[in-house]
Design a protein around this motif. Structure first.
Motif, PDB file in Angstrom:
ATOM      1  N   ALA B  19       7.662  -9.993 -16.632  1.00 25.41           N
ATOM      2  CA  ALA B  19       7.364 -11.199 -15.850  1.00 25.41           C
ATOM      3  C   ALA B  19       7.940 -11.090 -14.435  1.00 25.41           C
ATOM      4  O   ALA B  19       7.286 -11.470 -13.455  1.00 25.41           O
ATOM      5  N   GLU B  20       9.157 -10.569 -14.337  1.00 26.29           N
ATOM      6  CA  GLU B  20       9.781 -10.451 -13.017  1.00 26.29           C
ATOM      7  C   GLU B  20       8.982  -9.477 -12.144  1.00 26.29           C
ATOM      8  O   GLU B  20       8.728  -9.733 -10.970  1.00 26.29           O
ATOM      9  N   GLY B  21       8.575  -8.366 -12.763  1.00 30.53           N
ATOM     10  CA  GLY B  21       7.776  -7.388 -12.022  1.00 30.53           C
ATOM     11  C   GLY B  21       6.464  -7.991 -11.549  1.00 30.53           C
ATOM     12  O   GLY B  21       6.033  -7.756 -10.411  1.00 30.53           O
ATOM     13  N   ASN B  22       5.840  -8.798 -12.415  1.00 32.08           N
ATOM     14  CA  ASN B  22       4.577  -9.426 -12.024  1.00 32.08           C
ATOM     15  C   ASN B  22       4.784 -10.387 -10.844  1.00 32.08           C
ATOM     16  O   ASN B  22       3.939 -10.463  -9.941  1.00 32.08           O
ATOM     17  N   SER B  23       5.906 -11.114 -10.851  1.00 31.78           N
ATOM     18  CA  SER B  23       6.196 -12.012  -9.727  1.00 31.78           C
ATOM     19  C   SER B  23       6.366 -11.231  -8.436  1.00 31.78           C
ATOM     20  O   SER B  23       5.915 -11.661  -7.368  1.00 31.78           O
ATOM     21  N   VAL B  24       7.039 -10.096  -8.529  1.00 30.72           N
ATOM     22  CA  VAL B  24       7.248  -9.277  -7.325  1.00 30.72           C
ATOM     23  C   VAL B  24       5.906  -8.750  -6.821  1.00 30.72           C
ATOM     24  O   VAL B  24       5.626  -8.786  -5.614  1.00 30.72           O
ATOM     25  N   THR B  25       5.060  -8.293  -7.737  1.00 29.21           N
ATOM     26  CA  THR B  25       3.726  -7.821  -7.334  1.00 29.21           C
ATOM     27  C   THR B  25       2.984  -8.916  -6.573  1.00 29.21           C
ATOM     28  O   THR B  25       2.421  -8.676  -5.491  1.00 29.21           O
ATOM     29  N   GLU B  26       3.017 -10.121  -7.135  1.00 25.45           N
ATOM     30  CA  GLU B  26       2.305 -11.235  -6.511  1.00 25.45           C
ATOM     31  C   GLU B  26       2.866 -11.553  -5.125  1.00 25.45           C
ATOM     32  O   GLU B  26       2.107 -11.749  -4.170  1.00 25.45           O
ATOM     33  N   ALA B  27       4.184 -11.600  -5.042  1.00 30.52           N
ATOM     34  CA  ALA B  27       4.816 -11.909  -3.752  1.00 30.52           C
ATOM     35  C   ALA B  27       4.451 -10.855  -2.713  1.00 30.52           C
ATOM     36  O   ALA B  27       4.105 -11.179  -1.568  1.00 30.52           O
ATOM     37  N   LEU B  28       4.498  -9.572  -3.107  1.00 27.84           N
ATOM     38  CA  LEU B  28       4.195  -8.502  -2.150  1.00 27.84           C
ATOM     39  C   LEU B  28       2.722  -8.546  -1.735  1.00 27.84           C
ATOM     40  O   LEU B  28       2.395  -8.332  -0.565  1.00 27.84           O
ATOM     41  N   ARG B  29       1.838  -8.858  -2.687  1.00 33.16           N
ATOM     42  CA  ARG B  29       0.419  -8.981  -2.338  1.00 33.16           C
ATOM     43  C   ARG B  29       0.191 -10.139  -1.370  1.00 33.16           C
ATOM     44  O   ARG B  29      -0.570 -10.017  -0.417  1.00 33.16           O
ATOM     45  N   ASP B  30       0.871 -11.259  -1.640  1.00 34.47           N
ATOM     46  CA  ASP B  30       0.744 -12.419  -0.741  1.00 34.47           C
ATOM     47  C   ASP B  30       1.197 -12.067   0.671  1.00 34.47           C
ATOM     48  O   ASP B  30       0.729 -12.654   1.647  1.00 34.47           O
ATOM     49  N   MET B  31       2.127 -11.114   0.770  1.00 31.71           N
ATOM     50  CA  MET B  31       2.600 -10.682   2.087  1.00 31.71           C
ATOM     51  C   MET B  31       1.676  -9.622   2.696  1.00 31.71           C
ATOM     52  O   MET B  31       1.940  -9.138   3.796  1.00 31.71           O
ATOM     53  N   GLY B  32       0.647  -9.222   1.952  1.00 32.54           N
ATOM     54  CA  GLY B  32      -0.343  -8.297   2.503  1.00 32.54           C
ATOM     55  C   GLY B  32      -0.183  -6.845   2.113  1.00 32.54           C
ATOM     56  O   GLY B  32      -0.900  -5.979   2.619  1.00 32.54           O
ATOM     57  N   TYR B  33       0.742  -6.554   1.194  1.00 31.84           N
ATOM     58  CA  TYR B  33       0.954  -5.154   0.806  1.00 31.84           C
ATOM     59  C   TYR B  33       0.014  -4.750  -0.327  1.00 31.84           C
ATOM     60  O   TYR B  33      -0.200  -5.527  -1.253  1.00 31.84           O
ATOM     61  N   PRO B  34      -0.536  -3.514  -0.273  1.00 30.33           N
ATOM     62  CA  PRO B  34      -1.523  -3.067  -1.262  1.00 30.33           C
ATOM     63  C   PRO B  34      -0.871  -2.593  -2.565  1.00 30.33           C
ATOM     64  O   PRO B  34      -0.996  -1.434  -2.965  1.00 30.33           O
ATOM     65  N   VAL B  35      -0.171  -3.545  -3.229  1.00 32.24           N
ATOM     66  CA  VAL B  35       0.593  -3.206  -4.432  1.00 32.24           C
ATOM     67  C   VAL B  35      -0.273  -3.444  -5.670  1.00 32.24           C
ATOM     68  O   VAL B  35      -0.924  -4.477  -5.782  1.00 32.24           O
ATOM     69  N   LYS B  36      -0.273  -2.472  -6.595  1.00 34.64           N
ATOM     70  CA  LYS B  36      -1.058  -2.597  -7.821  1.00 34.64           C
ATOM     71  C   LYS B  36      -0.211  -3.095  -8.990  1.00 34.64           C
ATOM     72  O   LYS B  36      -0.683  -3.835  -9.832  1.00 34.64           O
ATOM     73  N   ASP B  37       1.044  -2.668  -9.054  1.00 39.44           N
ATOM     74  CA  ASP B  37       1.888  -3.040 -10.192  1.00 39.44           C
ATOM     75  C   ASP B  37       3.353  -2.844  -9.815  1.00 39.44           C
ATOM     76  O   ASP B  37       3.680  -1.974  -9.002  1.00 39.44           O
ATOM     77  N   THR B  38       4.216  -3.665 -10.416  1.00 41.36           N
ATOM     78  CA  THR B  38       5.656  -3.492 -10.225  1.00 41.36           C
ATOM     79  C   THR B  38       6.343  -3.663 -11.573  1.00 41.36           C
ATOM     80  O   THR B  38       6.015  -4.582 -12.328  1.00 41.36           O
ATOM     81  N   ARG B  39       7.262  -2.769 -11.869  1.00 45.54           N
ATOM     82  CA  ARG B  39       8.140  -2.934 -13.030  1.00 45.54           C
ATOM     83  C   ARG B  39       9.558  -3.056 -12.489  1.00 45.54           C
ATOM     84  O   ARG B  39       9.913  -2.412 -11.495  1.00 45.54           O
ATOM     85  N   VAL B  40      10.357  -3.910 -13.138  1.00 42.26           N
ATOM     86  CA  VAL B  40      11.736  -4.105 -12.704  1.00 42.26           C
ATOM     87  C   VAL B  40      12.667  -3.638 -13.806  1.00 42.26           C
ATOM     88  O   VAL B  40      12.435  -3.948 -14.984  1.00 42.26           O
ATOM     89  N   GLY B  41      13.681  -2.897 -13.434  1.00 46.40           N
ATOM     90  CA  GLY B  41      14.648  -2.425 -14.426  1.00 46.40           C
ATOM     91  C   GLY B  41      16.062  -2.594 -13.928  1.00 46.40           C
ATOM     92  O   GLY B  41      16.312  -3.123 -12.843  1.00 46.40           O
ATOM     93  N   LYS B  42      16.984  -2.150 -14.771  1.00 45.97           N
ATOM     94  CA  LYS B  42      18.393  -2.168 -14.398  1.00 45.97           C
ATOM     95  C   LYS B  42      18.857  -0.747 -14.211  1.00 45.97           C
ATOM     96  O   LYS B  42      18.372   0.165 -14.881  1.00 45.97           O
ATOM     97  N   VAL B  43      19.816  -0.573 -13.312  1.00 43.91           N
ATOM     98  CA  VAL B  43      20.343   0.771 -13.113  1.00 43.91           C
ATOM     99  C   VAL B  43      21.868   0.698 -13.113  1.00 43.91           C
ATOM    100  O   VAL B  43      22.459  -0.232 -12.550  1.00 43.91           O
ATOM    101  N   TYR B  44      22.498   1.617 -13.840  1.00 43.66           N
ATOM    102  CA  TYR B  44      23.951   1.676 -13.940  1.00 43.66           C
ATOM    103  C   TYR B  44      24.424   2.980 -13.337  1.00 43.66           C
ATOM    104  O   TYR B  44      23.877   4.039 -13.643  1.00 43.66           O
ATOM    105  N   ARG B  45      25.443   2.906 -12.471  1.00 45.65           N
ATOM    106  CA  ARG B  45      26.099   4.145 -12.030  1.00 45.65           C
ATOM    107  C   ARG B  45      27.490   4.155 -12.638  1.00 45.65           C
ATOM    108  O   ARG B  45      28.358   3.366 -12.268  1.00 45.65           O
ATOM    109  N   ILE B  46      27.688   5.054 -13.598  1.00 47.02           N
ATOM    110  CA  ILE B  46      28.922   5.095 -14.369  1.00 47.02           C
ATOM    111  C   ILE B  46      29.722   6.324 -13.962  1.00 47.02           C
ATOM    112  O   ILE B  46      29.203   7.440 -13.974  1.00 47.02           O
ATOM    113  N   THR B  47      30.968   6.091 -13.564  1.00 50.56           N
ATOM    114  CA  THR B  47      31.870   7.194 -13.232  1.00 50.56           C
ATOM    115  C   THR B  47      32.779   7.416 -14.432  1.00 50.56           C
ATOM    116  O   THR B  47      33.424   6.479 -14.893  1.00 50.56           O
TER     117      THR B  47
END
Lengths: 83, 83
Positions: B19-47
């Protein structure tokens, strides 16, 4: 138009306390893992059209500045791959 | 003991609505960017400390399974770098 896949990582800047990361560090240590530090960020995989890799990079820079990144607290990096 | 830096990306599995990725896709399209799909994930940097790169990989696999990843809905990938 070629299709590109862009992976954008958004991290809190180094000077900013990462409460979620600190919780993860603590949880992993409690489980016995020799973890020194954890930072948590967001990652976006954006599939988009662009005329060239350079054009895709330019657009992603813009998207980061205009939507995905808060320049006060975040830093980001991305990689672009043709699909 | 050598220090390793591990970057773990955690994504929703492909069949799961992002759902979050779909919202980002929509927002970017509304801003005029030729985006087809967005997926959102989490990233961890572990030392972390580990005797070898193989040992670090083994520990990270375990940490993913035991804490960072929900195997019902998530998939993950990681890279280990000596620091």
């Amino acid at each position: 138009m070629p299709i590109y896949e862009v992976v954008v990582e958004v991290w809190l800047k180094d000077g900013i306390v990462d409460a979620e990361g600190n919780s993860v560090t603590e949880a992993l240590r409690d489980m016995g893992y020799p973890v020194k530090d954890t930072r948590v960020g967001k990652v976006y995989r954006i599939t988009m059209e662009a005329a060239s890799k350079e054009e895709a990079e330019k657009l992603v820079e813009e998207m980061c500045r205009r939507l995905l990144v808060n320049p006060v607290k975040d830093k980001y990096l991305f990689r672009v791959e043709q699909r």
